[in-house]
Design a protein around this motif. Structure first.
Motif, PDB file in Angstrom:
ATOM      1  N   PRO A 163       0.495  -1.469  -0.146  1.00 18.75           N
ATOM      2  CA  PRO A 163       0.122  -0.044  -0.054  1.00 18.75           C
ATOM      3  C   PRO A 163       0.819   1.695   0.088  1.00 18.75           C
ATOM      4  O   PRO A 163      -0.052   2.407  -0.631  1.00 18.75           O
ATOM      5  N   ASN A 164       1.948   1.250   1.198  1.00 17.78           N
ATOM      6  CA  ASN A 164       3.089   2.646   0.725  1.00 17.78           C
ATOM      7  C   ASN A 164       3.177   3.198  -1.374  1.00 17.78           C
ATOM      8  O   ASN A 164       3.567   4.079  -0.922  1.00 17.78           O
ATOM      9  N   GLU A 165       3.615   2.243  -1.783  1.00 15.66           N
ATOM     10  CA  GLU A 165       3.664   2.053  -3.051  1.00 15.66           C
ATOM     11  C   GLU A 165       2.388   3.689  -3.502  1.00 15.66           C
ATOM     12  O   GLU A 165       3.028   4.597  -4.348  1.00 15.66           O
ATOM     13  N   LYS A 166       1.010   3.055  -2.786  1.00 19.01           N
ATOM     14  CA  LYS A 166       0.652   4.098  -3.426  1.00 19.01           C
ATOM     15  C   LYS A 166       0.443   5.842  -3.210  1.00 19.01           C
ATOM     16  O   LYS A 166      -0.785   6.306  -3.844  1.00 19.01           O
ATOM     17  N   ILE A 167       1.140   5.977  -1.812  1.00 18.20           N
ATOM     18  CA  ILE A 167       1.203   7.017  -1.462  1.00 18.20           C
ATOM     19  C   ILE A 167       1.846   7.794  -2.447  1.00 18.20           C
ATOM     20  O   ILE A 167       1.799   9.458  -3.081  1.00 18.20           O
ATOM     21  N   THR A 168       2.799   7.410  -3.296  1.00 16.89           N
ATOM     22  CA  THR A 168       3.251   7.988  -4.811  1.00 16.89           C
ATOM     23  C   THR A 168       2.990   8.394  -5.479  1.00 16.89           C
ATOM     24  O   THR A 168       3.092   9.504  -7.061  1.00 16.89           O
ATOM     25  N   TRP A 169       1.754   7.575  -5.670  1.00 21.96           N
ATOM     26  CA  TRP A 169       0.989   8.092  -7.032  1.00 21.96           C
ATOM     27  C   TRP A 169      -0.582   8.505  -6.588  1.00 21.96           C
ATOM     28  O   TRP A 169      -1.393   8.949  -7.076  1.00 21.96           O
ATOM     29  N   GLY A 170      -0.067   8.951  -5.269  1.00 26.07           N
ATOM     30  CA  GLY A 170      -1.315  10.401  -4.934  1.00 26.07           C
ATOM     31  C   GLY A 170      -3.222   9.899  -4.315  1.00 26.07           C
ATOM     32  O   GLY A 170      -3.959   9.954  -5.104  1.00 26.07           O
ATOM     33  N   LYS A 171      -3.057   8.824  -4.078  1.00 19.14           N
ATOM     34  CA  LYS A 171      -4.253   8.348  -4.051  1.00 19.14           C
ATOM     35  C   LYS A 171      -4.796   7.563  -2.426  1.00 19.14           C
ATOM     36  O   LYS A 171      -5.294   7.882  -1.982  1.00 19.14           O
ATOM     37  N   LEU A 172      -2.555   8.040  -1.916  1.00 14.42           N
ATOM     38  CA  LEU A 172      -3.403   6.986   0.109  1.00 14.42           C
ATOM     39  C   LEU A 172      -2.481   8.340  -0.064  1.00 14.42           C
ATOM     40  O   LEU A 172      -1.029   8.372   0.034  1.00 14.42           O
ATOM     41  N   ASP A 173      -2.635   8.227   1.808  1.00 12.71           N
ATOM     42  CA  ASP A 173      -2.102   9.883   1.878  1.00 12.71           C
ATOM     43  C   ASP A 173      -1.287   9.086   3.454  1.00 12.71           C
ATOM     44  O   ASP A 173      -1.416   7.798   3.486  1.00 12.71           O
ATOM     45  N   ILE A 174      -0.358   9.256   4.141  1.00  9.34           N
ATOM     46  CA  ILE A 174       0.747   8.980   5.158  1.00  9.34           C
ATOM     47  C   ILE A 174       0.213   8.561   6.044  1.00  9.34           C
ATOM     48  O   ILE A 174       0.477   7.346   6.424  1.00  9.34           O
ATOM     49  N   ASP A 175      -1.127   9.253   6.333  1.00 11.72           N
ATOM     50  CA  ASP A 175      -2.090   8.969   7.741  1.00 11.72           C
ATOM     51  C   ASP A 175      -2.913   7.400   7.880  1.00 11.72           C
ATOM     52  O   ASP A 175      -3.989   6.997   7.901  1.00 11.72           O
ATOM     53  N   THR A 176      -2.905   7.391   6.549  1.00 12.57           N
ATOM     54  CA  THR A 176      -4.426   6.307   5.949  1.00 12.57           C
ATOM     55  C   THR A 176      -4.338   5.006   6.248  1.00 12.57           C
ATOM     56  O   THR A 176      -2.887   4.824   6.744  1.00 12.57           O
ATOM     57  N   PRO A 177      -5.624   3.938   7.059  1.00 15.21           N
ATOM     58  CA  PRO A 177      -4.972   3.055   7.815  1.00 15.21           C
ATOM     59  C   PRO A 177      -5.181   2.090   6.319  1.00 15.21           C
ATOM     60  O   PRO A 177      -5.970   2.258   5.248  1.00 15.21           O
ATOM     61  N   LYS A 178      -3.945   1.283   6.067  1.00  9.79           N
ATOM     62  CA  LYS A 178      -3.381   0.423   5.004  1.00  9.79           C
ATOM     63  C   LYS A 178      -3.441  -1.253   5.669  1.00  9.79           C
ATOM     64  O   LYS A 178      -2.368  -1.501   6.959  1.00  9.79           O
ATOM     65  N   PHE A 179      -4.084  -1.986   5.169  1.00  7.77           N
ATOM     66  CA  PHE A 179      -3.834  -3.141   5.001  1.00  7.77           C
ATOM     67  C   PHE A 179      -4.018  -4.128   4.146  1.00  7.77           C
ATOM     68  O   PHE A 179      -4.168  -4.043   2.986  1.00  7.77           O
TER      69      PHE A 179
END
Length: 324
Positions: free
Chosen positions: A288-304
């Motif tokens: 999921p962290n890869e999606k941060i670089t694409w502007g989909k998820l935030d740093i603090d978005t709960p990710k599983f």
């Protein structure tokens, strides 16, 4: 309201590794809804043929999901199961089939999905007979609809009700139609009904424009997201990989980066159930962290990310949310 035996079992036994993530993701999903958030569920693979509708239909009825993205196959296969269930054939030894045995299934009109064969004549053709009329009537009236809207018209007309072979409470498409739930169906053309529609266009009996397109689905999704992402925001619960998840998750960076609407919030929850292992170039296996670089998820978005079989895990998470 007390929790049922399935939820109690999960909470007591699922304490570590993938099992613990199942509980964490379920509780976070529950909190997201309790705080006023909304949730998208994306269905890849053949979840409808796996009869996920047994739990997903109740999720829809209880407002535990506000929008669905799915493949064209999942859209139609839930209806096929609804009207042709007794004609399905299960093949428990599917791993041992020879090419000759596979060809024999084809000759019998049985199209195999893992351990389950869908009966072509009873499933595909039974729906085709009715949906063809709806498509052609729409064209004659100068109307254009999305793939899922045509299916809703089919179900709500009740023209197939006499053919139901399962408890209609187990059909997630029927539950969705009754609530007019928003559905996104990217790449619908590669489904059986999409192929059939294309064949009518090739024969000159239908115009491609009678069916609204994938671009129009993206436009529709952007409008829906703008209206529903305030407050706690919209979460993203992804079952499997593929276009069912890839297409809708991109609506956020599209609006932020391409439309330059800088007030668009990121997805506010993310969970993916997938057995795709992390590897170079594997989008479905990307953490999921890869999606941060694409502007989909935030740093603090709960990710599983739950690395397991969705046919096992998704009903357990739904059971938790339904307090079964």
């Amino acid at each position: 309201m007390n929790r049922g035996p399935v939820s109690q079992f999960i909470e007591h036994h699922y304490r570590h590794f993938n099992a613990a993530t199942v509980v964490d993701a379920a509780k976070s999903y529950e909190n997201h809804l309790a705080e006023g958030g909304k949730m998208m569920i994306t269905l890849a693979g053949a979840m409808s043929t796996a009869e996920l509708g047994i739990s997903l239909a109740e999720m829809i009825r209880q407002d535990k999901v506000q929008i669905i993205s799915c493949t064209g196959a999942n859209l139609e296969e839930d209806i096929m199961n609804l009207v042709a269930h007794s004609h399905y054939k299960r093949v428990p030894h599917y791993r041992d089939l020879t090419p000759q045995q596979e060809f024999e299934l084809l000759e019998q009109g049985m199209n195999r999905v893992t351990d389950t064969c869908i009966p072509e004549e009873e499933a595909f053709r039974r729906i085709q007979h009715h949906i063809e009329k709806i498509w052609k009537d729409a064209q004659a009236n100068g109307e254009r609809w999305f793939p899922h809207e045509y299916m809703y018209k089919l179900l709500l007309s009740k023209v197939m009700e006499k053919d139901y072979e399962i408890d209609p409470k187990h059909s997630w498409m029927l539950a969705a139609a009754e609530k007019n739930l928003p559905i996104i169906v990217p790449g619908w053309e590669d489904s059986t009904m999409g192929n059939i529609f294309a064949s009518y266009c090739i024969k000159g009996e239908l115009n491609p424009s009678t069916m609204k397109s994938g671009i129009e689905y993206m436009m529709y999704l952007s409008e829906w997201y703008r209206k529903n992402s305030s407050g706690k925001g919209v979460g993203f619960f992804q079952i499997g990989g593929g276009i069912a998840g890839d297409f809708p998750i991109c609506v956020v960076p599209m609006m932020y980066q391409d439309l330059e609407w800088h007030d668009v919030p990121f997805w506010s929850y993310f969970c993916q159930i997938s057995d795709s292992t992390t590897s170079y170039g594997s989008y479905s296996g990307a953490v999921p962290n890869e999606k941060i670089t694409w502007g989909k998820l935030d740093i603090d978005t709960p990710k599983f990310i739950i690395e397991s079989d969705a046919t096992i895990v998704a009903p357990l998470i739904f059971a938790w949310l339904l307090r079964w």
